[in-house]
Design a protein around this motif. Structure first.
Motif, PDB file in Angstrom:
ATOM      1  N   ALA A   1      -1.553  50.101  25.066  1.00 60.54           N
ATOM      2  CA  ALA A   1      -1.725  50.426  23.687  1.00 60.54           C
ATOM      3  C   ALA A   1      -0.373  50.409  23.140  1.00 60.54           C
ATOM      4  CB  ALA A   1      -2.092  51.919  23.663  1.00 60.54           C
ATOM      5  N   LEU A   2      -0.122  50.103  21.821  1.00 60.14           N
ATOM      6  CA  LEU A   2       1.226  50.283  21.019  1.00 60.14           C
ATOM      7  C   LEU A   2       1.014  51.239  19.929  1.00 60.14           C
ATOM      8  CD1 LEU A   2       3.690  48.769  19.657  1.00 60.14           C
ATOM      9  CD2 LEU A   2       1.935  47.168  18.408  1.00 60.14           C
ATOM     10  N   GLY A   3       2.173  51.982  19.944  1.00 59.56           N
ATOM     11  CA  GLY A   3       2.349  53.134  18.956  1.00 59.56           C
ATOM     12  C   GLY A   3       3.451  52.675  17.906  1.00 59.56           C
ATOM     13  N   VAL A   4       3.276  52.939  16.834  1.00 56.31           N
ATOM     14  CA  VAL A   4       4.515  52.673  15.632  1.00 56.31           C
ATOM     15  C   VAL A   4       4.349  53.762  14.773  1.00 56.31           C
ATOM     16  CG1 VAL A   4       5.013  51.161  13.717  1.00 56.31           C
ATOM     17  CG2 VAL A   4       3.804  50.276  15.989  1.00 56.31           C
ATOM     18  N   SER A   5       5.402  54.115  14.575  1.00 61.31           N
ATOM     19  CA  SER A   5       6.032  55.341  13.854  1.00 61.31           C
ATOM     20  C   SER A   5       7.480  55.299  13.136  1.00 61.31           C
ATOM     21  CB  SER A   5       6.111  56.678  14.517  1.00 61.31           C
ATOM     22  OG  SER A   5       6.475  57.846  13.693  1.00 61.31           O
ATOM     23  N   GLY A   6       7.513  55.782  11.641  1.00 63.07           N
ATOM     24  CA  GLY A   6       8.407  55.499  10.878  1.00 63.07           C
ATOM     25  C   GLY A   6       8.134  55.775   9.503  1.00 63.07           C
ATOM     26  N   ASP A   7       7.020  55.246   9.049  1.00 58.93           N
ATOM     27  CA  ASP A   7       6.640  54.922   7.679  1.00 58.93           C
ATOM     28  C   ASP A   7       5.246  55.859   7.471  1.00 58.93           C
ATOM     29  OD1 ASP A   7       6.049  54.157   4.722  1.00 58.93           O
ATOM     30  OD2 ASP A   7       7.690  52.780   5.410  1.00 58.93           O
ATOM     31  N   ALA A   8       4.652  55.685   6.589  1.00 57.65           N
ATOM     32  CA  ALA A   8       3.116  56.349   6.330  1.00 57.65           C
ATOM     33  C   ALA A   8       2.530  56.004   7.231  1.00 57.65           C
ATOM     34  CB  ALA A   8       2.545  56.073   4.826  1.00 57.65           C
ATOM     35  N   ALA A   9       1.429  56.746   7.510  1.00 63.16           N
ATOM     36  CA  ALA A   9       0.670  56.342   8.696  1.00 63.16           C
ATOM     37  C   ALA A   9      -0.272  55.236   8.649  1.00 63.16           C
ATOM     38  CB  ALA A   9      -0.410  57.440   8.861  1.00 63.16           C
ATOM     39  N   GLU A  10      -0.596  54.627   7.272  1.00 59.23           N
ATOM     40  CA  GLU A  10      -1.259  53.766   7.086  1.00 59.23           C
ATOM     41  C   GLU A  10      -0.424  52.316   7.117  1.00 59.23           C
ATOM     42  OE1 GLU A  10      -0.976  55.808   3.907  1.00 59.23           O
ATOM     43  OE2 GLU A  10      -1.941  57.159   5.352  1.00 59.23           O
ATOM     44  N   VAL A  11       0.814  52.526   6.996  1.00 58.34           N
ATOM     45  CA  VAL A  11       1.808  51.390   7.005  1.00 58.34           C
ATOM     46  C   VAL A  11       2.109  51.146   8.471  1.00 58.34           C
ATOM     47  CG1 VAL A  11       4.129  50.646   6.421  1.00 58.34           C
ATOM     48  CG2 VAL A  11       2.926  51.986   4.645  1.00 58.34           C
ATOM     49  N   ASP A  12       2.452  52.405   9.459  1.00 60.49           N
ATOM     50  CA  ASP A  12       2.512  52.320  10.542  1.00 60.49           C
ATOM     51  C   ASP A  12       1.271  51.372  11.220  1.00 60.49           C
ATOM     52  OD1 ASP A  12       4.898  53.799  10.073  1.00 60.49           O
ATOM     53  OD2 ASP A  12       4.021  55.649  11.159  1.00 60.49           O
ATOM     54  N   ASP A  13      -0.050  51.700  10.868  1.00 56.88           N
ATOM     55  CA  ASP A  13      -1.057  51.276  11.412  1.00 56.88           C
ATOM     56  C   ASP A  13      -0.958  49.767  11.215  1.00 56.88           C
ATOM     57  OD1 ASP A  13      -3.525  51.792  12.925  1.00 56.88           O
ATOM     58  OD2 ASP A  13      -4.806  51.344  11.013  1.00 56.88           O
ATOM     59  N   ALA A  14      -0.756  49.156   9.540  1.00 52.04           N
ATOM     60  CA  ALA A  14      -0.589  47.685   9.517  1.00 52.04           C
ATOM     61  C   ALA A  14       0.135  47.044  10.202  1.00 52.04           C
ATOM     62  CB  ALA A  14      -0.494  47.738   7.882  1.00 52.04           C
ATOM     63  N   CYS A  15       1.473  47.585  10.624  1.00 59.16           N
ATOM     64  CA  CYS A  15       2.324  47.152  11.217  1.00 59.16           C
ATOM     65  C   CYS A  15       1.801  46.754  12.922  1.00 59.16           C
ATOM     66  CB  CYS A  15       3.682  47.786  11.479  1.00 59.16           C
ATOM     67  SG  CYS A  15       4.437  47.731   9.688  1.00 59.16           S
ATOM     68  N   ALA A  16       1.204  47.929  13.365  1.00 55.43           N
ATOM     69  CA  ALA A  16       0.668  47.641  14.828  1.00 55.43           C
ATOM     70  C   ALA A  16      -0.511  46.628  14.862  1.00 55.43           C
ATOM     71  CB  ALA A  16       0.236  49.189  15.235  1.00 55.43           C
ATOM     72  N   ILE A  17      -1.269  46.848  13.823  1.00 52.30           N
ATOM     73  CA  ILE A  17      -2.482  45.735  13.806  1.00 52.30           C
ATOM     74  C   ILE A  17      -1.879  44.300  13.691  1.00 52.30           C
ATOM     75  CG2 ILE A  17      -4.290  44.794  12.400  1.00 52.30           C
ATOM     76  CD1 ILE A  17      -5.077  47.951  11.818  1.00 52.30           C
ATOM     77  N   ALA A  18      -0.800  43.884  12.990  1.00 55.10           N
ATOM     78  CA  ALA A  18      -0.213  42.817  12.588  1.00 55.10           C
ATOM     79  C   ALA A  18       0.241  42.331  14.083  1.00 55.10           C
ATOM     80  CB  ALA A  18       0.792  42.845  11.473  1.00 55.10           C
ATOM     81  N   ALA A  19       0.969  43.272  14.646  1.00 54.64           N
ATOM     82  CA  ALA A  19       1.643  43.168  16.117  1.00 54.64           C
ATOM     83  C   ALA A  19       0.570  42.492  17.083  1.00 54.64           C
ATOM     84  CB  ALA A  19       2.547  44.056  16.546  1.00 54.64           C
ATOM     85  N   ILE A  20      -0.602  43.085  17.032  1.00 53.22           N
ATOM     86  CA  ILE A  20      -1.531  42.424  18.105  1.00 53.22           C
ATOM     87  C   ILE A  20      -2.236  41.369  17.667  1.00 53.22           C
ATOM     88  CG2 ILE A  20      -1.419  44.768  19.478  1.00 53.22           C
ATOM     89  CD1 ILE A  20      -4.188  45.481  18.149  1.00 53.22           C
ATOM     90  N   GLY A  21      -2.181  41.150  16.417  1.00 46.10           N
ATOM     91  CA  GLY A  21      -2.746  39.988  15.752  1.00 46.10           C
ATOM     92  C   GLY A  21      -4.298  40.043  15.368  1.00 46.10           C
ATOM     93  N   ARG A  22      -4.536  41.241  15.061  1.00 45.83           N
ATOM     94  CA  ARG A  22      -6.138  41.356  14.600  1.00 45.83           C
ATOM     95  C   ARG A  22      -6.421  41.331  13.287  1.00 45.83           C
ATOM     96  NH1 ARG A  22      -7.556  47.434  16.821  1.00 45.83           N
ATOM     97  NH2 ARG A  22      -7.255  47.109  18.928  1.00 45.83           N
TER      98      ARG A  22
END
Length: 131
Positions: free
Chosen positions: A110-131
């Motif tokens: 799993a990949l966890g991302v944190s630093g901005d609003a949760a929705e933004v963190d989520d968008a970055c994580a999703i982009a990283a795994i290519g969904r």
């Protein structure tokens, strides 16, 4: 989860953040056993961001789902998840930004991302795994 793949996911998550103009991010990749494979914290990311990113990744592995789905389950059954958070020594973090990494339906980590609003963190994580 190989080190090479973990580092690639982190680089992609941080690049997605830069493209979105996010605040400084931290990203953590864990394997299917919840062990850290790789992590990074951008310059300027606050001190707790690494821990939040790890908790998001670990929560995915512990429950077998992305943390945005965990948020919905917590809202539907808060008493259970309050007890679960205690049982799991506070490692459970119901905040979007944690995503499972799969290959042919097998969970690799799993990949966890944190630093901005949760929705933004989520968008970055999703982009990283290519969904």
């Amino acid at each position: 989860m190989t080190l090479e793949r973990a580092q690639s996911l982190i680089a992609a998550a941080l690049a997605a953040g830069r493209a979105r103009g996010t605040r400084p991010l931290a990203a953590v990749v864990v394997d299917a056993g919840g062990h850290i494979v790789a992590s990074a914290r951008e310059d300027g990311a606050t001190i707790a961001r690494h821990d939040f990113a790890l908790a998001k990744a670990w929560s995915c592995i512990a429950l077998g789902l992305d943390t945005r789905d965990l948020v919905e389950r917590v809202e539907a059954n808060p008493a259970f998840f309050s007890a679960a958070a205690t049982l799991l020594s506070g490692r459970l973090l119901p905040a979007a930004g944690g995503v499972l990494v799969r290959e042919d339906e097998q969970i690799l980590g799993a990949l966890g991302v944190s630093g901005d609003a949760a929705e933004v963190d989520d968008a970055c994580a999703i982009a990283a795994i290519g969904r």
